[in-house]
Structure formats: structure tokens, C-alpha cells
Write a protein that holds these residues in place. Structure first.
Motif, PDB file in Angstrom:
ATOM      1  N   THR A  11     -22.692 -19.466 -19.639  1.00 43.88           N
ATOM      2  CA  THR A  11     -23.707 -18.535 -20.116  1.00 43.88           C
ATOM      3  C   THR A  11     -22.928 -17.359 -20.680  1.00 43.88           C
ATOM      4  OG1 THR A  11     -25.297 -19.182 -18.411  1.00 43.88           O
ATOM      5  CG2 THR A  11     -25.654 -17.056 -19.484  1.00 43.88           C
ATOM      6  N   ARG A  12     -22.938 -17.198 -21.981  1.00 40.81           N
ATOM      7  CA  ARG A  12     -22.173 -16.142 -22.661  1.00 40.81           C
ATOM      8  C   ARG A  12     -20.664 -16.311 -22.434  1.00 40.81           C
ATOM      9  NH1 ARG A  12     -26.473 -13.452 -20.188  1.00 40.81           N
ATOM     10  NH2 ARG A  12     -25.077 -13.078 -18.438  1.00 40.81           N
ATOM     11  N   ALA A  13     -20.079 -17.265 -23.070  1.00 39.57           N
ATOM     12  CA  ALA A  13     -18.626 -17.462 -22.968  1.00 39.57           C
ATOM     13  C   ALA A  13     -17.885 -16.256 -23.548  1.00 39.57           C
ATOM     14  CB  ALA A  13     -18.221 -18.725 -23.712  1.00 39.57           C
ATOM     15  N   PRO A  14     -16.784 -15.850 -22.925  1.00 41.03           N
ATOM     16  CA  PRO A  14     -15.984 -14.756 -23.492  1.00 41.03           C
ATOM     17  C   PRO A  14     -15.199 -15.265 -24.704  1.00 41.03           C
ATOM     18  CG  PRO A  14     -14.883 -15.686 -21.585  1.00 41.03           C
ATOM     19  CD  PRO A  14     -16.210 -16.383 -21.678  1.00 41.03           C
ATOM     20  N   GLU A  25      -9.366 -19.325 -16.453  1.00 37.70           N
ATOM     21  CA  GLU A  25      -8.900 -17.971 -16.718  1.00 37.70           C
ATOM     22  C   GLU A  25      -9.847 -17.308 -17.702  1.00 37.70           C
ATOM     23  OE1 GLU A  25      -4.868 -18.057 -18.053  1.00 37.70           O
ATOM     24  OE2 GLU A  25      -4.073 -18.777 -16.130  1.00 37.70           O
ATOM     25  N   ILE A  26     -10.292 -16.108 -17.362  1.00 37.70           N
ATOM     26  CA  ILE A  26     -11.190 -15.339 -18.205  1.00 37.70           C
ATOM     27  C   ILE A  26     -10.519 -14.016 -18.542  1.00 37.70           C
ATOM     28  CG2 ILE A  26     -13.386 -14.102 -18.315  1.00 37.70           C
ATOM     29  CD1 ILE A  26     -14.540 -16.168 -16.389  1.00 37.70           C
ATOM     30  N   THR A  27     -10.459 -13.683 -19.829  1.00 42.02           N
ATOM     31  CA  THR A  27     -10.044 -12.354 -20.255  1.00 42.02           C
ATOM     32  C   THR A  27     -11.303 -11.565 -20.559  1.00 42.02           C
ATOM     33  OG1 THR A  27      -7.976 -13.213 -21.195  1.00 42.02           O
ATOM     34  CG2 THR A  27      -8.698 -11.025 -21.913  1.00 42.02           C
ATOM     35  N   ALA A 172     -17.061  -3.296 -16.967  1.00 48.88           N
ATOM     36  CA  ALA A 172     -18.236  -2.503 -17.327  1.00 48.88           C
ATOM     37  C   ALA A 172     -17.886  -1.281 -18.183  1.00 48.88           C
ATOM     38  CB  ALA A 172     -18.967  -2.056 -16.068  1.00 48.88           C
ATOM     39  N   GLU A 173     -16.639  -0.829 -18.119  1.00 47.88           N
ATOM     40  CA  GLU A 173     -16.222   0.303 -18.943  1.00 47.88           C
ATOM     41  C   GLU A 173     -15.260  -0.195 -20.027  1.00 47.88           C
ATOM     42  OE1 GLU A 173     -15.041   3.574 -16.408  1.00 47.88           O
ATOM     43  OE2 GLU A 173     -17.128   3.917 -15.843  1.00 47.88           O
ATOM     44  N   ASP A 174     -14.543   0.714 -20.675  1.00 41.37           N
ATOM     45  CA  ASP A 174     -13.682   0.363 -21.807  1.00 41.37           C
ATOM     46  C   ASP A 174     -12.369  -0.204 -21.289  1.00 41.37           C
ATOM     47  OD1 ASP A 174     -12.596   0.051 -24.273  1.00 41.37           O
ATOM     48  OD2 ASP A 174     -12.440   2.191 -24.741  1.00 41.37           O
ATOM     49  N   SER A 175     -12.412  -1.489 -20.925  1.00 40.44           N
ATOM     50  CA  SER A 175     -11.265  -2.111 -20.264  1.00 40.44           C
ATOM     51  C   SER A 175     -11.243  -3.602 -20.551  1.00 40.44           C
ATOM     52  CB  SER A 175     -11.362  -1.873 -18.747  1.00 40.44           C
ATOM     53  OG  SER A 175     -10.316  -2.530 -18.054  1.00 40.44           O
ATOM     54  N   SER A 176     -10.124  -4.223 -20.214  1.00 42.09           N
ATOM     55  CA  SER A 176      -9.995  -5.672 -20.274  1.00 42.09           C
ATOM     56  C   SER A 176      -8.904  -6.095 -19.301  1.00 42.09           C
ATOM     57  CB  SER A 176      -9.625  -6.127 -21.688  1.00 42.09           C
ATOM     58  OG  SER A 176      -9.446  -7.532 -21.736  1.00 42.09           O
ATOM     59  N   PHE A 177      -9.133  -7.206 -18.587  1.00 46.25           N
ATOM     60  CA  PHE A 177      -8.132  -7.742 -17.678  1.00 46.25           C
ATOM     61  C   PHE A 177      -8.324  -9.245 -17.589  1.00 46.25           C
ATOM     62  CE2 PHE A 177     -11.773  -7.479 -14.932  1.00 46.25           C
ATOM     63  CZ  PHE A 177     -11.593  -8.454 -13.965  1.00 46.25           C
ATOM     64  N   LYS A 178      -7.361  -9.923 -16.977  1.00 49.64           N
ATOM     65  CA  LYS A 178      -7.445 -11.371 -16.822  1.00 49.64           C
ATOM     66  C   LYS A 178      -7.776 -11.715 -15.373  1.00 49.64           C
ATOM     67  CE  LYS A 178      -4.737 -14.073 -19.102  1.00 49.64           C
ATOM     68  NZ  LYS A 178      -3.541 -14.817 -19.600  1.00 49.64           N
ATOM     69  N   ALA A 179      -8.788 -12.554 -15.206  1.00 52.42           N
ATOM     70  CA  ALA A 179      -9.175 -13.066 -13.893  1.00 52.42           C
ATOM     71  C   ALA A 179      -8.954 -14.567 -13.876  1.00 52.42           C
ATOM     72  CB  ALA A 179     -10.632 -12.751 -13.604  1.00 52.42           C
TER      73      ALA A 179
END
Length: 202
Positions: A11-14, A25-27, A172-179
Motif C-alpha cells: 500500500t503506497r510503495a516507497p 529494506e525501505i528507504t 514524518a518530518e524532513d528526513s530519510s533513513f533506511k529500515a
């Protein structure tokens, strides 16, 4: 039973992700989140969600997530997303350089709540387990994948039939990381039936 992540549905792929049978892995992308109305009076429904579906009334789903969060509200964890107004999630969420929030959100009919406890900022991996007993659910966490502690018991008003459950990550804010997510397993329900007071007649 170990689960094959390639059978999960987005549902809503990144924009950036990797899915293999044993690992996802999701960025994350900036300004993505799940929240409905309560307190903040806004509605966020744009986080990427990757899920299995099941008609089983009793089961447990476990997953390990690893993360390097950087900015407030960066988060990754387990989710049961039915639709924009009905879902639950549990995650580790970045607060600052001293603590993370180990928390859960339950959303019924378009209103969210949030329960959390503080965790040390050094935490960079955790297991979550989501258990279903009909339309009631239990969320647990573990730091070793063996010993789980209860976080929450809740009722989901729209979860009487088939449910979708899996993983999510967002910023939720101006950021990005890998999970990263691994060790996904579906088992008989680990949340045992209550053995105390008997149910009331309805």
C-alpha cells in the motif's frame, strides 16, 4: 512458519526499496506518516505499508526491524492496516539523541491514540509480535527475539474478517533513513486465552 516477503503487497510503495524472500529494506521519504485527527487535528495517510492478508482468527506475526533513525518521528515497525481510518501500528520512533519512543498507535473509525515509553537512543534493532484473537489484538516487543513483553491489548472495530498485517517505515518530518525487516514468521497464536474471570453474557 517463515514467511516469504515477496508475497507481500504494497500500500503506497516507497520510491526506494528492496524485497527478497527473507528481507525487506525501505528507504523512507520526508513527510510520510500514519495518523488520524486526535490532538494534532491533521490526517496523515501516506506511509508505505507492506502486508500479508489472512482469514485466520488466531495467529501471531513476528518480525525484526533494524534502523538508523536520525530525526524526530523517524519510525519503523509492525502494522495492521485495514483502511485509512482503521489500523494499528507499533514502532520505535526517534525522539532525540538521548531517547527513542517505543510506542503503539490504535486507530478506530478515524481517530488515533498513542501510547509510548522511553527507550535508550542506542537501540537500533527490535522484534515486534502482533497476535490476533478474532477482533482483539496484542502487541509485544523483544530485544532478543525470544523474550517478548506486552505493549498493548486493543480491539479493532473493523477486524471481524480478513485482515492485512505486515511492516511499515516513515519519516514524518524532513528526513530519510533506511529500515530493514527480517525474521518474519507466522505461528499459532502466542497470546493465550484468558484464564481468569469468565466472559459476561451478551
Amino acid at each position: 512458519m517463515k514467511l516469504d516477503a515477496t508475497r507481500m503487497v504494497w500500500t503506497r510503495a516507497p520510491k526506494e526499496y528492496v524485497v527478497t524472500p527473507e528481507r525487506v529494506e525501505i528507504t523512507t521519504e520526508p513527510f510520510t506518516d500514519l495518523w488520524q485527527r486526535t490532538y494534532y487535528h491533521f490526517r496523515n495517510d501516506n506511509a508505505p505499508v507492506l502486508q500479508f492478508t489472512s482469514e485466520e482468527k488466531f495467529f501471531s506475526f513476528a518480525v525484526k526491524t533494524e534502523f538508523q533513525t536520525k530525526v524526530r518521528y523517524d519510525q519503523s515497525g509492525v502494522v495492521m492496516y485495514l483502511d485509512s481510518d482503521n489500523w494499528l501500528k507499533a514502532s520505535v520512533e526517534h525522539e532525540n539523541h538521548e531517547i527513542r519512543r517505543l510506542g503503539s498507535v490504535v486507530t478506530n473509525n478515524g481517530y488515533s491514540d498513542w501510547a509510548s515509553v522511553d527507550a535508550d537512543a542506542s537501540v537500533d534493532a527490535i522484534w515486534f509480535r502482533l497476535s490476533r484473537r478474532e477482533d482483539d489484538f496484542c502487541i509485544e516487543n523483544s530485544f532478543d527475539g525470544v523474550h517478548f513483553k506486552q505493549m498493548r491489548i486493543c480491539h479493532m472495530e473493523k477486524a471481524a474478517g480478513t485482515v492485512s498485517f505486515g511492516i511499515y517505515a516513515c519519516s514524518a518530518e524532513d528526513s530519510s533513513f533506511k529500515a530493514a525487516f527480517s525474521h518474519m514468521e507466522l505461528t499459532d497464536c502466542k497470546w493465550q486465552a484468558h484464564d481468569g474471570q469468565q466472559p459476561d453474557e451478551e
